[in-house]
Design a protein around this motif. Structure first.
Motif, short mmCIF file in Angstrom:
data_model
loop_
_atom_site.label_atom_id
_atom_site.label_comp_id
_atom_site.label_asym_id
_atom_site.label_seq_id
_atom_site.Cartn_x
_atom_site.Cartn_y
_atom_site.Cartn_z
N SER A 171 0.80 -1.30 0.05
CA SER A 171 -0.18 0.06 0.03
C SER A 171 0.84 1.22 -0.02
CB SER A 171 -0.63 -0.04 1.25
OG SER A 171 -1.69 1.31 1.37
N LYS A 172 0.52 2.31 -0.82
CA LYS A 172 1.10 3.25 -0.83
C LYS A 172 0.49 4.58 -0.09
CE LYS A 172 -0.08 4.01 -4.98
NZ LYS A 172 -0.72 3.28 -6.09
N ILE A 173 -0.42 3.99 0.81
CA ILE A 173 -1.21 5.35 1.46
C ILE A 173 -0.04 5.94 2.50
CG2 ILE A 173 -2.35 3.80 3.10
CD1 ILE A 173 -4.86 5.36 2.71
N ASP A 174 0.69 5.35 3.06
CA ASP A 174 1.55 6.14 4.01
C ASP A 174 2.30 7.33 3.56
OD1 ASP A 174 0.29 4.72 6.19
OD2 ASP A 174 1.97 3.30 6.13
N SER A 223 -5.10 5.73 -5.99
CA SER A 223 -5.12 4.87 -4.88
C SER A 223 -4.72 3.57 -5.03
CB SER A 223 -6.64 4.75 -4.59
OG SER A 223 -7.10 6.26 -4.53
N ASP A 224 -4.55 2.57 -4.19
CA ASP A 224 -4.09 1.14 -4.28
C ASP A 224 -4.66 0.39 -5.35
OD1 ASP A 224 -1.82 1.69 -2.48
OD2 ASP A 224 -3.25 0.96 -0.71
N HIS A 225 -5.94 0.45 -5.74
CA HIS A 225 -6.50 -0.63 -6.45
C HIS A 225 -7.28 0.09 -7.49
CE1 HIS A 225 -5.71 -2.62 -2.39
NE2 HIS A 225 -5.49 -3.43 -3.27
N MET A 226 -7.43 -0.85 -8.44
CA MET A 226 -8.48 -0.46 -9.58
C MET A 226 -9.43 -1.75 -9.92
SD MET A 226 -5.68 -0.60 -12.91
CE MET A 226 -4.84 -1.95 -13.23
N PHE A 227 -10.56 -1.22 -10.44
CA PHE A 227 -11.52 -2.22 -11.04
C PHE A 227 -11.32 -2.20 -12.34
CE2 PHE A 227 -15.79 -2.90 -12.89
CZ PHE A 227 -16.28 -4.21 -12.40
N VAL A 228 -11.35 -3.51 -12.77
CA VAL A 228 -11.13 -3.78 -14.31
C VAL A 228 -12.12 -4.98 -14.68
CG1 VAL A 228 -9.55 -4.54 -16.27
CG2 VAL A 228 -8.59 -3.56 -14.08
N TYR A 237 -3.29 -1.26 -8.46
CA TYR A 237 -3.28 -0.24 -9.50
C TYR A 237 -2.04 -0.42 -9.96
CZ TYR A 237 -2.70 4.02 -11.81
OH TYR A 237 -2.58 5.01 -12.68
N ALA A 238 -1.76 -0.64 -11.40
CA ALA A 238 -0.68 -0.69 -11.94
C ALA A 238 -0.77 -0.81 -13.60
CB ALA A 238 -0.17 -2.37 -11.61
#
Ligand code: PLP
Ligand code: COI
Length: 351
Positions: A13-16, A30-35, A51-52
C-alpha cells in the motif's frame, strides 16, 4: 454481482506516502482499480487488482481511432465516517449514452455499481476527510481490441481508478472567449464524454494560456456568437439577479453539477433562465455593470468563479463581493454531498 468480482489485494500500500493535507487534483492514484473485459459479446472477468500499468497490443483501436469515453465522480466522507456518492446512477447512464455514440458496448448497472462499491470498500482509507478534498473517481471504457480496420473494436475494457484530490483550480480563473476554434459541433460528440473532445481542446486552451488565461469559454462552432461551456465545465452567467445557463444540446455536456445547481438555485428563489447566452450580451453586461458573476460548474471543479474574461483583445474584470450566487450554491451542493444538510432530492447515496 459483487460476489463475482475476483479480488487481488496489494501487498505494498502507498497510502502512508500521501500527504492528505496537500492533495493535488487527480495525480495520486489509490492502491486498487476495478477492471472488467468485454470479450466474445459479453462483459466478464470483473476484478479488483493493485493499481498498475496495463498491457495493450500496439494495434489496439484506442490508439488509432480514439474509441474511448470516461466519467468523473466523487466519493465523500461524512462526520460519521459514512462513504457517500452523489447521483452515481446519473454517471452510469451518461457513460452508456457516451458509449452508444462511440459504439462501445453498454455496461450493465450492476457491473458498474458493484465494481465501484467494492473498490470504495477496499480503498476506503483513501477517501479524504479534509474540507474541500474528496476521492475523485474516474471510470473509463476503451477499445482494447486490435486491428487497423477503421471500424469498432470487438473487445473493450471498463476500468475504474480513484485519486484522492484537492481543488481543481488554485487561484483565480481567467477565461478567454473563443472566436475561432470549437470543442463540438452539431451532429458531433460534444454531448459525450469522449476522450477526443478533450484532446481537441488542448490546442486552443494552450493558445489561451500563452495569452495569460486559464481556460477557454467555448462558443458555438457555427457563429461563435453564443457562449456554451467553460473548459471542461458548464457555464453560468449572472446578469443582475438572474442566473443563466445554456440549454444542453449535441454540443454541450449534460452536466450533473449543472442540473443539480439549477434545481438548488430555484429552491433558493434565485431567478433562473435556461436559454442561449450571446457573447454580445455578456460583453454589454460587463460594460454596463449588470454582469455580476460568471462561474463554471462540474464534478472536478465543483463551482469555480470566473474572475475575468478576455474578448477581442479587451479584458473585463468581474466584481468581487461577498455572498455571491457561486459561493451560496457551492456551499449548498457540497453540504448535500457531504451530509451536512438534508438531501431533499435523494441525490446522496450512502454505501
Ligand atoms: N462540461 C464538460 C465538457 C465536462 O467535461 C464536464 C465534466 O464532467 C462538465 C461539463 C460537468 O459535468 P458534471 O457536472 O457531470 O461533472
Ligand atoms: C469532471 O468534472 O469530472 C471532468 O470530467 C472534467 C475533467 C476533464 C477533469
Amino acid at each position: 454481482m459483487s460476489s463475482n468480482i475476483k479480488i487481488e489485494l496489494t501487498k505494498n500500500s502507498k497510502i502512508d506516502t500521501v500527504d492528505f493535507n496537500n492533495l493535488p487534483f487527480g495525480s495520486i492514484l489509490s492502491d486498487h482499480m476495478f477492471v472488467c473485459d468485454y470479450k466474445d459479446g459479453k462483459w466478464q472477468n470483473s476484478t479488483i487488482q493493485p493499481y498498475a500499468p496495463i498491457q495493450l497490443d500496439p494495434s489496439a483501436k484506442i490508439f488509432h481511432y480514439g474509441q474511448s469515453i470516461f466519467e468523473g465522480m466523487k466519493a465523500y466522507k461524512d462526520t460519521n465516517n459514512n462513504t457517500l456518492l452523489f447521483r452515481p446512477l446519473d454517471n452510469h447512464k451518461r457513460l452508456n449514452k457516451s458509449a452508444e455514440r462511440l459504439v462501445i458496448p453498454q455496461v450493465p448497472e450492476d457491473i458498474f455499481m458493484d465494481g465501484l462499491k467494492k473498490l470504495l470498500e477496499i480503498d476506503n482509507a483513501w477517501i479524504p476527510t479534509q474540507d474541500g478534498s474528496s476521492l475523485y473517481i474516474r471510470p473509463f471504457m476503451f477499445a482494447s481490441g486490435n486491428g487497423f480496420h477503421a471500424s469498432p473494436a470487438d473487445e473493450y475494457k471498463l476500468i475504474i481508478c480513484t485519486a484522492p484530490s484537492g481543488a481543481y483550480f488554485s487561484g483565480k480563473v481567467k477565461v478567454l472567449i473563443e472566436e475561432k476554434y470549437a470543442r463540438a459541433a452539431n451532429g458531433g460528440v460534444g454531448f459525450a464524454k469522449a476522450g477526443g473532445n478533450y484532446a481537441a481542446q488542448f490546442y486552443p486552451t494552450q493558445l489561451a494560456v500563452e495569452k495569460g488565461y486559464n481556460q477557454v469559454i467555448w462558443t458555438d462552432d457555427n457563429t461563435h456568437e453564443y457562449i456554451e461551456e467553460a473548459g471542461a465545465m458548464n457555464i453560468f452567467v449572472r446578469i443582475n439577479d438572474t442566473l443563466i445557463t445554456s440549454p444542453t444540446s449535441d454540443r454541450i455536456l449534460d452536466g450533473i453539477t449543472r442540473k443539480s445547481i439549477l434545481q438548488l438555485a430555484r429552491d433558493k428563489n434565485i431567478n433562473v433562465e435556461v436559454r442561449k447566452i450571446t457573447v454580445t450580451e455578456v460583453v454589454t453586461a460587463a460594460k454596463d455593470g449588470s454582469l455580476k458573476e460568471m462561474f463554471g460548474a462540474g464534478t472536478a471543479a465543483v463551482i469555480s468563479p470566473i474572475a475575468g474574461f478576455g474578448f477581442k483583445n479587451e479584458d473585463f474584470d468581474l466584481p468581487e463581493f461577498e455572498n455571491t450566487f457561486a459561493s451560496q450554491l457551492k456551499k449548498y451542493i457540497t453540504d448535500i454531498q457531504t451530509n451536512k444538510v438534508e438531501d431533499p432530492y435523494g441525490w446522496r447515496v450512502t454505501l
